[in-house]
Design an enzyme around this catalytic site. Structure first.
Site, PDB file in Angstrom:
ATOM      1  N   ARG A 107     102.790  38.575  35.185  1.00 46.69           N
ATOM      2  CA  ARG A 107     101.813  37.892  34.324  1.00 46.69           C
ATOM      3  C   ARG A 107     100.485  38.664  34.269  1.00 46.69           C
ATOM      4  O   ARG A 107      99.409  38.072  34.239  1.00 46.69           O
ATOM      5  CB  ARG A 107     101.591  36.450  34.805  1.00 46.69           C
ATOM      6  CG  ARG A 107     102.780  35.540  34.518  1.00 46.69           C
ATOM      7  CD  ARG A 107     102.490  34.113  34.939  1.00 46.69           C
ATOM      8  NE  ARG A 107     102.400  33.997  36.388  1.00 46.69           N
ATOM      9  CZ  ARG A 107     101.840  32.987  37.030  1.00 46.69           C
ATOM     10  NH1 ARG A 107     101.319  31.984  36.361  1.00 46.69           N
ATOM     11  NH2 ARG A 107     101.797  32.962  38.346  1.00 46.69           N
ATOM     12  N   LYS A 156     104.756  24.633  17.403  1.00 48.53           N
ATOM     13  CA  LYS A 156     105.909  25.269  18.044  1.00 48.53           C
ATOM     14  C   LYS A 156     106.613  26.256  17.136  1.00 48.53           C
ATOM     15  O   LYS A 156     106.785  26.007  15.944  1.00 48.53           O
ATOM     16  CB  LYS A 156     106.910  24.204  18.470  1.00 48.53           C
ATOM     17  CG  LYS A 156     106.566  23.621  19.798  1.00 48.53           C
ATOM     18  CD  LYS A 156     107.419  22.420  20.024  1.00 48.53           C
ATOM     19  CE  LYS A 156     107.694  22.211  21.465  1.00 48.53           C
ATOM     20  NZ  LYS A 156     108.287  23.300  22.189  1.00 48.53           N
ATOM     21  N   SER A 192      99.075  10.358  35.004  1.00 47.31           N
ATOM     22  CA  SER A 192      98.399  11.273  35.922  1.00 47.31           C
ATOM     23  C   SER A 192      96.894  11.023  35.933  1.00 47.31           C
ATOM     24  O   SER A 192      96.302  10.668  34.920  1.00 47.31           O
ATOM     25  CB  SER A 192      98.680  12.717  35.530  1.00 47.31           C
ATOM     26  OG  SER A 192      98.281  12.951  34.206  1.00 47.31           O
ATOM     27  N   GLU A 243     100.114  10.498  40.238  1.00 43.59           N
ATOM     28  CA  GLU A 243     100.899  11.744  40.197  1.00 43.59           C
ATOM     29  C   GLU A 243     100.280  12.901  40.988  1.00 43.59           C
ATOM     30  O   GLU A 243     100.560  14.071  40.701  1.00 43.59           O
ATOM     31  CB  GLU A 243     101.190  12.178  38.750  1.00 43.59           C
ATOM     32  CG  GLU A 243     101.928  11.125  37.941  1.00 43.59           C
ATOM     33  CD  GLU A 243     102.267  11.554  36.512  1.00 43.59           C
ATOM     34  OE1 GLU A 243     102.371  12.764  36.249  1.00 43.59           O
ATOM     35  OE2 GLU A 243     102.435  10.652  35.663  1.00 43.59           O
ATOM     36  N   GLU A 272     100.443   9.163  21.024  1.00 43.79           N
ATOM     37  CA  GLU A 272      99.184   9.805  20.661  1.00 43.79           C
ATOM     38  C   GLU A 272      98.794   9.386  19.237  1.00 43.79           C
ATOM     39  O   GLU A 272      99.582   9.491  18.320  1.00 43.79           O
ATOM     40  CB  GLU A 272      99.356  11.326  20.710  1.00 43.79           C
ATOM     41  CG  GLU A 272      98.156  12.055  20.183  1.00 43.79           C
ATOM     42  CD  GLU A 272      98.358  13.567  20.133  1.00 43.79           C
ATOM     43  OE1 GLU A 272      99.037  14.108  21.016  1.00 43.79           O
ATOM     44  OE2 GLU A 272      97.820  14.175  19.206  1.00 43.79           O
ATOM     45  N   HIS A 302      92.333  15.378  25.488  1.00 45.30           N
ATOM     46  CA  HIS A 302      92.208  16.834  25.447  1.00 45.30           C
ATOM     47  C   HIS A 302      90.756  17.279  25.440  1.00 45.30           C
ATOM     48  O   HIS A 302      90.463  18.449  25.602  1.00 45.30           O
ATOM     49  CB  HIS A 302      92.925  17.396  24.216  1.00 45.30           C
ATOM     50  CG  HIS A 302      94.392  17.087  24.233  1.00 45.30           C
ATOM     51  ND1 HIS A 302      94.914  15.953  23.629  1.00 45.30           N
ATOM     52  CD2 HIS A 302      95.432  17.716  24.805  1.00 45.30           C
ATOM     53  CE1 HIS A 302      96.211  15.924  23.835  1.00 45.30           C
ATOM     54  NE2 HIS A 302      96.555  16.977  24.536  1.00 45.30           N
TER      55      HIS A 302
END
Ligand code: GLN
Ligand code: ZN
Length: 774
Positions: free
Chosen positions: A16, A127, A449, A500, A681, A710
Site C-alpha cells: 500500500r 461504484k 457503532s 461496536e 439513509e 458523514h
C-alpha cells in the site's frame, strides 16, 4: 504464438505504498515530486513483473493517483467549470476534484479569486459496475468542452519505453466515459457530447501512434450493461471515427456477457476484441463463430474478480481448440483488470498452507497467464511441473474436508418454506413487541457503532501485537461499552446499542469467527483513492462454532433497563464484501451464512435481547448488471435475510439497516425482507427518498436517517424537527423511528453527543405535537 497481456494491475502497491504516500502528501508531509516518484516506482515494479512473467506487453495507463475516471477527466480536459481552475497543475486539480476543498481553507486565503475554486464540493463517487471499487463521476452539461489535457499518459509511455518495455496503453472508451457521467443540466442528453469528444480521442490516438505504439486497449465495459438503443448505435459511429486514427485498437469488454450488444461489439471497425471468458464463458462459442477473419480475439480466461487458482488444465483444453482456429490472432489475458484482487500471496505467512495453495492474487495470476502461454506455444510438456502442481491444488480444493461440511449442506437442504417466514404477520408482531417494549411514539435509536476512539484502536493494536492479554483487552472493551451505555442513557435515547467498540470491521469481525472464512494479513484491494478494504475469503461451507456477539450485548444489557439492540451483519452483506467460493452458486453460500446468523439471532433472543438489528448495507450492491437478472437475485437475497431473521418469537423485534440512497426501484424486495423496522439513509436527500416508501405503502416501521453522519456538522434541533415533520407526512407516525443515517464510528464523541441531544429533543417536540393533535 498467442499474445499474453493483462488489462490492468493493482496500483496501490504491494505494501500500500501509494496509500501511505497520498496520505502524507495530503497532510503536507511529502511534496509532489516525492509523490510522483512513488507512482513511478510502483509502475516500474508492475511493468517489471509483467515482463518477467513473459507477457508480450506491459500495460500503461492503468495507474492513477486517485482514480482512472478522474484521470480521464484530466486527459480529456473536461474539468467541470464549477471548480474554476486556472493554472493549477494536473495533480492539484485531481485532488480538488476528488476531495473537494474545505470552506475553512477559503476564509482567509487572500488569493483574490472568489468562490468556486476554493469552495468546491468534490465530484460524486459511485461504484464501478458490480465491484467494490468507486470511481469519480464526470459531470456533463451542454457547455462541456473537451480539449487535449493532462500529459501524464504520454509521459508514462515514454517512461516505459525508456526502460525498455513494450507498452500497450489503456484508455477508457468514449462511450463508457460518457455513459458513466452525470448530466448536470436539464433537457440535455450527454450522448450529444460524443461528436465533441471523438476528435479529442482521435488526437490522443494519433499521438500514441507517433510515440510508436502498436496496440491500444480501449475499455468499453458498458457493453455488459443494458444499453439504450441510441447508445448501442453510437458505438458504430464512434469507432468508425477512431479507426485508423492511431494504433490498432483492442476493444475490451468485461464483467459479463455481451448478449444483445454482441452483434454490435463484434462488427465494430477495430482490430481486436477482448471478452470476459469467465463470466461469459457460454458466449465464447458465438463470439468465435461471428468473429471476422482479420480480428484478434483476447480471451479473458483467468478470473480477475476472484482469488482462486485457475484450473489450468481445463482452460488449456479450451484454448487449444481456439489456438488451432485463430493461430496468432488468439490473445490470452485475465477476464478484467486485476485491480479488484490483492497484489500478492507472497507475504501471507499466516494463511493456512492448505488454503493458501488454492489461491492466486494478482502476481500469481500473471504467473498463470505465463504458463498458459508457454503451454500453447511450446507444448504442455515444457511446463509439466507447473501444470501438475496446479492440478494437484485444484484437486485438493475440490476434495478437501475443509471445504465440505455435510452437516451444513444437510441443514441447507432441509430448509422448509416456513423457515423463511416469521410466525405471524407484522401487525400482530407489532402488538406483541409494543407490549414487551413499551416504547414511546417516535422512538429514538442509533445505527450501531459509536466513535472508534484512538484509545479503542490502540487497545486493539496492542492486543494484536500480544501486548494486551485477552482478558485485558476484554476489560478495556467492556469499559468502552459501559461508557457508551451511560452516555446514551444521559442523552435519553430509547433503544440503546453497545457501540461496536470490539469490532474492527463489520464483516471481518464475523469472518474471523465463522468456519469457512479465511482472513488475509495483507490482502488489500483499493476501494477508492487511498482507501482499501481487506475482504475475507469464503473457502468452505459456513457455520458458527460458537456465539459471536452474545457476551458483549448481554453485558451491555446488564448495565441498563432500556432495551439494548443486538447488532449483526446480514448474510447478503457478508457475501457481498467477501471473496466468495466459485465452486457452488453464490446463493448457496449466502444461505449457509444466513443459517449461521440465524443461530446467533436465536442465542441473542435466549439471552433476553428483545431487539436485534441485522445490517444489510450491501443488499442493493448485489444486484446483477442486467435488469433481467434482478428478480432472481432479489428472491434469493430476501429469502436469505428472512432465514437469518425468522427464527424468533413475535415479541422479538428485528431491525435492518441500509445506507445508500437508491431503493425506490427495489422497494418490493425490501418489503419482502419483512424486518419489523428498517433504518435508511435519507437526510442528504431532504427526505425526498421517502416518497417512494410512502407511495409504495411500505408496510412495516421505518427510521429515515435524520442527520448525515458523514459530516462533522452538528444539525440543530430545528433542522431535525423539520426533516421529521417531512417524514411524518409520508410515514404514519406510529411507524416512524428517529435515528441518524448510519453508524457513528468515524465521528468524535463531542459532535456525536451534541447531534444526538438535538435529535432526542426534536423527537420529543414532535411527540408532544403528535400527541396533542391525536
Ligand atoms: N451497525 C453498523 C454501524 O453502525 C452499520 C454500518 C453500515 O451501515 N455500513 O457501524
Ligand atoms: Zn449504514
Amino acid at each position: 504464438m498467442p499474445i499474453a497481456h493483462v488489462l490492468g494491475v493493482p496500483r496501490i502497491g504491494p505494501n500500500r505504498e501509494l496509500k501511505f504516500a497520498l496520505e502524507k502528501f495530503w497532510r503536507g508531509e511529502m511534496d509532489a515530486s516525492a509523490l510522483h516518484a512513488t507512482g513511478r516506482a510502483i509502475r516500474l515494479e508492475n511493468w517489471e513483473k509483467q515482463r518477467a512473467a513473459g507477457l508480450d506487453f506491459v500495460t500503461v495507463g492503468d495507474f492513477a493517483f486517485y482514480d482512472q475516471m478522474l484521470d480521464h477527466i484530466l486527459l480529456l480536459g473536461c474539468e467541470p467549470a464549477r471548480f474554476g481552475f486556472a493554472d493549477e497543475d494536473a495533480l492539484t486539480r485531481a485532488f480538488v476534484m476528488a476531495r473537494g476543498q474545505a470552506r475553512a481553507e477559503n476564509r482567509d486565503c487572500g488569493c483574490g479569486r472568489q468562490g468556486a475554486a476554493h469552495n468546491a464540493r468534490a465530484l460524486e463517487m459511485t461504484k464501478w459496475f458490480d465491484t467494490n471499487y468507486h470511481y469519480l463521476v464526470p459531470e456533463f452539461s451542454q457547455d462541456t468542452d473537451f480539449r487535449p489535457g493532462a500529459e501524464r499518459l504520454f509521459e508514462e509511455i515514454a517512461q516505459a519505453q525508456a526502460a525498455g518495455f513494450n507498452p500497450k496503453p489503456v484508455l477508457i472508451g468514449p462511450l463508457t466515459f460518457l455513459f458513466l457521467g452525470k448530466e448536470k443540466s436539464a433537457g440535455f442528453n450527454k450522448l450529444e457530447l460524443l461528436d465533441r469528444l471523438l476528435p479529442v480521442y482521435g488526437g490522443i490516438l494519433a499521438r500514441l501512434k507517433k510515440q510508436g505504439i502498436e496496440w491500444v486497449q480501449i475499455d468499453e465495459p458498458i457493453l455488459s450493461l443494458d444499453l439504450p438503443a441510441e447508445w448501442r448505435a453510437a458505438f458504430e459511429r464512434a469507432y468508425h471515427a477512431l479507426n485508423g486514427a492511431g494504433p490498432n485498437i483492442l476493444l475490451a469488454s468485461y464483467f459479463g456477457p455481451l448478449r444483445d450488444n454482441l452483434p454490435v461489439a463484434i462488427r465494430l471497425p477495430v482490430a481486436g476484441l477482448h471478452v470476459d471468458a469467465v463470466r461469459a464463458s457460454e458466449e465464447l462459442a458465438t463470439v468465435i463463430d461471428w468473429l471476422p477473419m482479420h480480428k484478434v480475439l483476447s480471451v479473458g480466461v483467468v478470473d480477475g474478480r476472484n482469488v482462486w487458482k485457475t484450473n489450468l488444465g481445463a482452460k488449456l483444453e479450451r484454448l487449444r481448440g481456439l489456438h488451432e482456429k485463430l493461430g496468432p490472432r488468439l490473445w490470452i489475458a485475465p477476464s478484467c483488470s486485476l485491480l479488484h484482487v490483492p497484489a500478492s500471496l507472497a507475504p501471507e505467512d499466516r494463511l493456512d498452507p492448505e488454503i493458501r495453495n488454492w489461491l492466486a492474487f494478482a502476481d500469481e495470476k500473471l504467473g498463470e497467464i505465463a504458463i498458459l502461454k508457454t503451454a500453447l506455444e511450446h507444448g504442455r510438456e515444457t511446463v509439466a511441473a507447473a501444470l501438475a502442481a496446479n492440478a494437484e491444488a485444484v484437486e485438493s480444493r475440490r476434495n478437501s474436508p475443509r471445504v465440505h461440511d455435510e452437516a451444513v449442506a444437510g441443514r441447507v437442504a432441509a430448509l422448509q418454506e416456513n423457515d423463511a417466514h416469521r410466525a405471524s404477520a407484522y401487525r400482530e408482531r407489532e402488538k406483541a413487541q409494543q407490549a414487551r417494549l413499551c416504547l414511546p411514539a417516535l422512538p429514538t435509536t442509533t445505527i450501531g457503532s459509536f466513535p472508534q476512539t484512538p484509545e479503542i484502536r490502540a487497545a486493539r493494536a496492542r492486543h494484536k501485537k500480544g501486548e494486551l492479554t485477552d482478558a485485558e483487552y476484554r476489560a478495556a472493551m467492556r469499559r468502552e461499552i459501559e461508557l457508551a451505555v451511560r452516555r446514551q442513557e444521559a442523552l435519553g435515547l430509547d433503544v440503546l446499542v453497545h457501540g461496536e467498540a470490539e469490532r474492527n470491521d463489520m464483516v471481518e469481525y464475523f469472518g474471523e469467527q465463522l468456519d469457512g472464512f479465511a482472513l488475509t494479513r495483507y490482502g488489500w484491494v483499493q476501494s477508492y483513492g487511498s482507501r482499501c478494504v481487506k475482504p475475507p475469503i469464503i473457502y468452505g461451507d459456513v457455520s458458527r462454532p460458537a456465539p459471536m456477539t452474545v457476551e458483549w450485548i448481554a453485558y451491555a444489557q446488564s448495565l441498563t433497563l432500556k432495551p439494548v439492540k443486538g447488532m449483526l451483519t446480514g448474510p447478503v452483506t457478508m457475501l457481498q464484501w467477501s471473496f466468495v467460493r466459485d465452486d457452488q452458486p453464490r446463493e448457496q453460500t449466502c444461505l449457509q451464512i444466513a443459517l449461521a446468523i440465524r443461530d446467533e439471532v436465536l442465542d441473542l433472543e435466549k439471552a433476553g435481547i428483545a431487539i436485534i438489528q441485522i445490517d444489510e448495507p450491501a443488499y442493493r450492491e448485489g444486484l446483477p448488471l442486467r435488469k433481467s437478472d434482478w428478480q432472481r437475485y432479489l428472491d434469493w437475497a430476501s429469502r436469505a435475510f428472512r432465514i437469518s431473521a425468522s427464527g424468533v418469537a413475535d415479541a422479538t423485534q428485528i431491525h435492518t439497516h441500509m445506507c445508500y440512497s437508491e431503493f425506490n426501484d427495489i422497494l418490493p424486495a425490501i418489503a419482502a425482507m419483512d424486518a419489523d423496522v428498517i433504518t435508511i439513509e435519507t437526510s442528504r436527500s431532504d427526505m425526498e427518498l421517502l416518497h417512494g416508501f410512502g407511495k409504495f405503502r411500505y408496510p412495516n416501521a421505518i427510521g429515515p436517517g435524520v442527520y448525515d453522519i458523514h459530516s462533522p456538522r452538528v444539525p440543530t434541533t430545528g433542522e431535525i424537527r423539520q426533516l421529521l415533520e417531512k417524514a411524518a407526512a409520508v410515514i404514519p407516525p406510529d411507524r416512524l423511528w428517529v435515528n441518524p443515517d448510519c453508524g457513528l464510528k468515524t465521528r468524535g464523541w463531542p459532535e456525536t453527543e451534541a447531534a444526538l441531544a438535538n435529535m432526542v429533543a426534536a423527537a420529543r417536540q414532535l411527540r408532544a405535537s403528535v400527541a396533542g393533535s391525536a
